[in-house]
Design an enzyme around this catalytic site. Structure first.
Site, PDB file in Angstrom:
ATOM      1  N   SER A  14       0.743  -1.308   0.015  1.00 51.70           N
ATOM      2  CA  SER A  14       0.054   0.045   0.005  1.00 51.70           C
ATOM      3  C   SER A  14       0.889   1.219   0.092  1.00 51.70           C
ATOM      4  O   SER A  14       1.652   1.702  -0.733  1.00 51.70           O
ATOM      5  CB  SER A  14      -1.240   0.047   1.052  1.00 51.70           C
ATOM      6  OG  SER A  14      -1.926   1.049   1.219  1.00 51.70           O
ATOM      7  N   HIS A  15       0.754   2.140   1.107  1.00 51.38           N
ATOM      8  CA  HIS A  15       1.363   3.260   1.116  1.00 51.38           C
ATOM      9  C   HIS A  15       2.642   3.154   1.667  1.00 51.38           C
ATOM     10  O   HIS A  15       3.488   4.450   1.965  1.00 51.38           O
ATOM     11  CB  HIS A  15       0.502   4.294   1.916  1.00 51.38           C
ATOM     12  CG  HIS A  15       0.235   3.764   3.458  1.00 51.38           C
ATOM     13  ND1 HIS A  15      -0.939   2.566   3.270  1.00 51.38           N
ATOM     14  CD2 HIS A  15       0.695   3.592   4.842  1.00 51.38           C
ATOM     15  CE1 HIS A  15      -0.936   2.037   4.729  1.00 51.38           C
ATOM     16  NE2 HIS A  15      -0.158   2.787   5.384  1.00 51.38           N
ATOM     17  N   ASP A  44      -2.286   6.708  -3.166  1.00 51.49           N
ATOM     18  CA  ASP A  44      -0.862   5.877  -2.477  1.00 51.49           C
ATOM     19  C   ASP A  44      -0.434   4.841  -3.477  1.00 51.49           C
ATOM     20  O   ASP A  44      -0.870   4.873  -4.610  1.00 51.49           O
ATOM     21  CB  ASP A  44      -1.311   5.301  -1.331  1.00 51.49           C
ATOM     22  CG  ASP A  44      -2.379   4.161  -1.373  1.00 51.49           C
ATOM     23  OD1 ASP A  44      -3.123   4.218  -2.301  1.00 51.49           O
ATOM     24  OD2 ASP A  44      -2.430   3.239  -0.284  1.00 51.49           O
ATOM     25  N   ASP A  73      -0.695   1.863  -3.945  1.00 48.17           N
ATOM     26  CA  ASP A  73      -1.716   0.816  -4.739  1.00 48.17           C
ATOM     27  C   ASP A  73      -2.767   1.437  -5.208  1.00 48.17           C
ATOM     28  O   ASP A  73      -3.913   0.953  -5.619  1.00 48.17           O
ATOM     29  CB  ASP A  73      -1.799  -0.417  -3.885  1.00 48.17           C
ATOM     30  CG  ASP A  73      -2.638  -0.066  -2.555  1.00 48.17           C
ATOM     31  OD1 ASP A  73      -2.429   1.046  -1.874  1.00 48.17           O
ATOM     32  OD2 ASP A  73      -3.435  -0.973  -2.206  1.00 48.17           O
ATOM     33  N   ASP A 109      -5.658   3.012  -3.464  1.00 49.41           N
ATOM     34  CA  ASP A 109      -6.721   2.989  -2.793  1.00 49.41           C
ATOM     35  C   ASP A 109      -7.033   4.093  -1.937  1.00 49.41           C
ATOM     36  O   ASP A 109      -8.062   4.557  -1.625  1.00 49.41           O
ATOM     37  CB  ASP A 109      -6.977   1.634  -2.122  1.00 49.41           C
ATOM     38  CG  ASP A 109      -5.949   1.333  -1.148  1.00 49.41           C
ATOM     39  OD1 ASP A 109      -4.922   2.130  -0.927  1.00 49.41           O
ATOM     40  OD2 ASP A 109      -6.104   0.114  -0.402  1.00 49.41           O
ATOM     41  N   ARG A 110      -5.825   4.801  -1.419  1.00 53.57           N
ATOM     42  CA  ARG A 110      -6.005   6.039  -0.697  1.00 53.57           C
ATOM     43  C   ARG A 110      -6.089   7.443  -1.552  1.00 53.57           C
ATOM     44  O   ARG A 110      -5.507   7.433  -2.532  1.00 53.57           O
ATOM     45  CB  ARG A 110      -4.797   6.140   0.116  1.00 53.57           C
ATOM     46  CG  ARG A 110      -4.850   5.177   1.317  1.00 53.57           C
ATOM     47  CD  ARG A 110      -3.704   5.208   2.285  1.00 53.57           C
ATOM     48  NE  ARG A 110      -3.785   4.310   3.446  1.00 53.57           N
ATOM     49  CZ  ARG A 110      -3.060   4.587   4.438  1.00 53.57           C
ATOM     50  NH1 ARG A 110      -2.458   5.509   4.755  1.00 53.57           N
ATOM     51  NH2 ARG A 110      -3.315   3.558   5.241  1.00 53.57           N
ATOM     52  N   LYS A 168     -11.238   0.335  -0.881  1.00 55.05           N
ATOM     53  CA  LYS A 168     -11.489   1.957  -1.115  1.00 55.05           C
ATOM     54  C   LYS A 168     -10.883   2.395  -2.464  1.00 55.05           C
ATOM     55  O   LYS A 168      -9.799   1.417  -2.929  1.00 55.05           O
ATOM     56  CB  LYS A 168     -10.806   2.734   0.178  1.00 55.05           C
ATOM     57  CG  LYS A 168      -9.416   2.268   0.500  1.00 55.05           C
ATOM     58  CD  LYS A 168      -8.877   2.679   1.760  1.00 55.05           C
ATOM     59  CE  LYS A 168      -7.605   2.351   1.947  1.00 55.05           C
ATOM     60  NZ  LYS A 168      -7.311   1.413   3.270  1.00 55.05           N
TER      61      LYS A 168
END
Ligand code: G1P
Ligand code: ZN
Length: 555
Positions: free
Chosen positions: A115-116, A287, A289, A291-292, A388
């Site tokens: 992710s982030h 981010d 991937d 999703d943010r 998300k």
């Protein structure tokens, strides 16, 4: 014909998925059989369903994604999987995986991302399993996978299978008299097609390009060298006609160019400064991937994710998807400020408060009770998928702004005037020593649950309720315990504290402060919340336990 090889292996400790999959340093995943063990355990957890089914595989382009995609193909082939849908070069954003699982009704998917978290050989990698609804596996599934990792003794692999993941198209292999198919798919096509169904791209295009009534609305979209680059280019430049200068850092890099791909005021400071000093009406960052999201307006006016959720909740009527599907309930994670609760109340909608982590929203969506949800950690999304979705959030905002003709700031000010404002801040103390932090949480839990704490006064705040949050899923009645310490005061203000479940080393302490003001809505969050922040730091003895006198990140 390539053959199956059975390899003897031994369990590794600690392959327990956290808030969002298994996340560790790249070098941990590079240990002999470490990754293979975890993949085999995911497949074993799905053993009875593998034959005749399809799995989606893709990741955010970080270091190790390509190697692990190759391992998954070889191990899936040996375990009797029938078909894999693999993003070209292993690239798929997390929302795109969710979209593709749902569109092609697959058994699930394996998402390769931390992710982030930063990427590169010295940073993080992650593996996450998503189920057939497109969402992160629920606790009972991740527990099952974890259990399998503790007893694994063998994995199966077809070491000589050679699959070209750079070529779009179908490749068929014969493995032990069975056919195994890998279909390499365009990383962006399905997702972009879906966004065009959800939103009115024509209206957003008119907003960006300007019309007789309105000058062009200038945007700056920052992919932070994460996976969203190709999606952003296709959507903003090819579809919406924005100039090249409207997008930045759109090449996915294995180490995100050395940046921390987390869209917040600290790590996306470049975007914030460019928008602050430039002629921009809107900025968004995503981010690693995808999703943010972070949304800012002219002058870098910052929209807290909790407010972003509330504004969208009040504005869904501007989005074609909701015009067609209608709007069921809303939800937020427990630490997220309660701004959206006020919108739900005014609109007479069901409102849910779930533990931290997107996996807790899925059941409610599948049951048709939840349309829009979010987390204070820059997560916003709807029941269009089960993750998300950063780009979705930016397009949702642009749809609302196109319809209302307002600026971002005016949108927020009007919202606060109507509903009041939940001031919110989050302090993160990253990578602290683990043991003292665990001790701190234990001591705090003991203190806040001891007799006499409820009813006591802390500064000018009187405690109304204090506990370690637990949640019972209203759909399947499963229970998640110990999801964060919370102290709720008589005026509705809250202090929440929990330890992160996504870090790869040490402990990250998160302190969340939320306070509601009905009238005084135009203040600065840090000033308004200062008294409550001081109460929290003192109560938890945070500086003493963590050895830190300031947080790493303030949101
Ligand atoms: C963090 C966020 C949480 C989010 C998760 C995955 O988890 O706080 O809201 O769902 O990342 O993006 P944490 O590190 O706090 O466990
Ligand atoms: Zn992410």
């Amino acid at each position: 014909m390539p053959g199956v090889v059975v390899v003897n292996t031994k369990p590794y400790d600690g392959q327990k998925p956290g808030t969002s999959g298994l996340r560790k340093k790249v070098k941990v995943f590079m240990q002999e059989n470490y990754t293979e063990n975890f993949i085999q355990s995911i497949l074993d957890a799905n053993k009875n369903a593998l034959q005749g089914c399809t799995l989606v595989v893709g990741g955010d382009g970080r270091y190790l994604v390509k190697e692990v995609v190759d391992k998954i193909i070889k191990i899936a082939a040996a375990n009797g999987a029938t078909k894999l849908l693999v993003g070209q070069n292993g690239i798929l954003s997390t929302p795109a995986v969710s979209c593709i699982i749902r569109k092609y009704k697959t058994l699930g998917g394996i998402v390769l991302t931390a992710s982030h978290n930063p990427g590169g050989i010295n940073n993080d990698f992650g593996i996450k399993f998503n189920c057939s609804n497109g969402g992160p596996a629920p606790d009972h599934t991740t527990n099952e996978i974890y259990k399998l990792t503790t007893t694994i003794s063998q994995y199966r692999i077809v070491p000589d299978l050679v699959c070209a993941v750079d070529k779009i198209g179908v490749q068929t292999f014969n493995v032990e008299d069975r056919q195994f198919v890998v279909e390499v798919i365009d990383s962006v096509k399905d997702y972009v097609g879906y966004m065009k169904e959800i939103f009115d791209f024509g209206k957003i295009k008119t907003l960006l390009q300007g019309s007789e009534q309105r000058p062009p609305f200038k945007v700056l979209i920052d992919s932070m060298n994460g996976v969203t680059g190709p999606y952003v280019k296709t959507i903003f430049i090819d579809e919406l006609g924005a100039p090249q200068s409207a997008v930045c850092r759109v090449t996915p890099l294995e180490d995100f160019g050395g940046a921390h791909p987390d869209p917040n005021l600290t790590y996306a400071a470049d975007l914030v400064n460019t928008v602050k000093n430039g002629d921009y009406d809107f900025g968004a960052a995503f981010d690693g991937d995808g999703d943010r999201n972070m949304i800012i307006g002219r002058g870098a006016f910052f929209v807290t994710p909790s407010d972003s959720l509330a504004v969208l909740a009040a504005s869904l009527a501007h989005i074609p998807y909701f015009q067609r599907a209608g709007v069921a309930g809303f939800a937020r994670s427990m630490p997220t400020a309660a701004a959206v609760d006020r919108v739900a109340h005014a609109a007479g909608k069901e409102m849910f408060e779930v533990p931290t982590g997107w996996k807790y929203f899925g059941n409610l969506m599948d049951a048709g009770r939840l349309s829009l949800c979010g987390e204070e950690s820059f997560g916003t999304g709807s029941d269009h998928i089960r993750e998300k979705d950063g780009l979705w959030a930016a397009l949702a905002w642009l749809s609302v702004l196109a319809a209302t003709g307002k600026s971002v700031e005016q949108t927020l000010v009007d919202h606060w005037k109507q509903y009041g404002r939940n001031y919110f801040t989050r302090y993160d103390y990253e990578e602290c020593p683990s043991d003292p932090c665990a001790e701190m949480m234990q001591a705090l839990e003991k203190r806040i649950t001891s007799p006499g704490f409820v009813g006591s006064a802390l500064g000018r705040y009187v405690v109304a309720k204090a506990d370690n949050f637990s949640y019972m899923d209203p759909v399947d009645q499963s229970v998640a315990m110990k999801q964060g310490l919370r102290i709720i005061f008589e005026d509705g203000s809250r202090i929440v504290m929990r330890l992160s479940g996504t870090g790869s080393s040490g402990a990250t302490v998160r302190l969340y402060i939320d306070s509601y003001e009905a009238k005084d809505v135009l203040g600065s969050a840090q000033e308004m919340l200062k008294p409550l922040i001081d109460v929290a730091l003192e109560l938890a003895e945070l500086p003493r336990y963590t050895g830190r006198d300031a947080p790493t990140v303030i949101t």
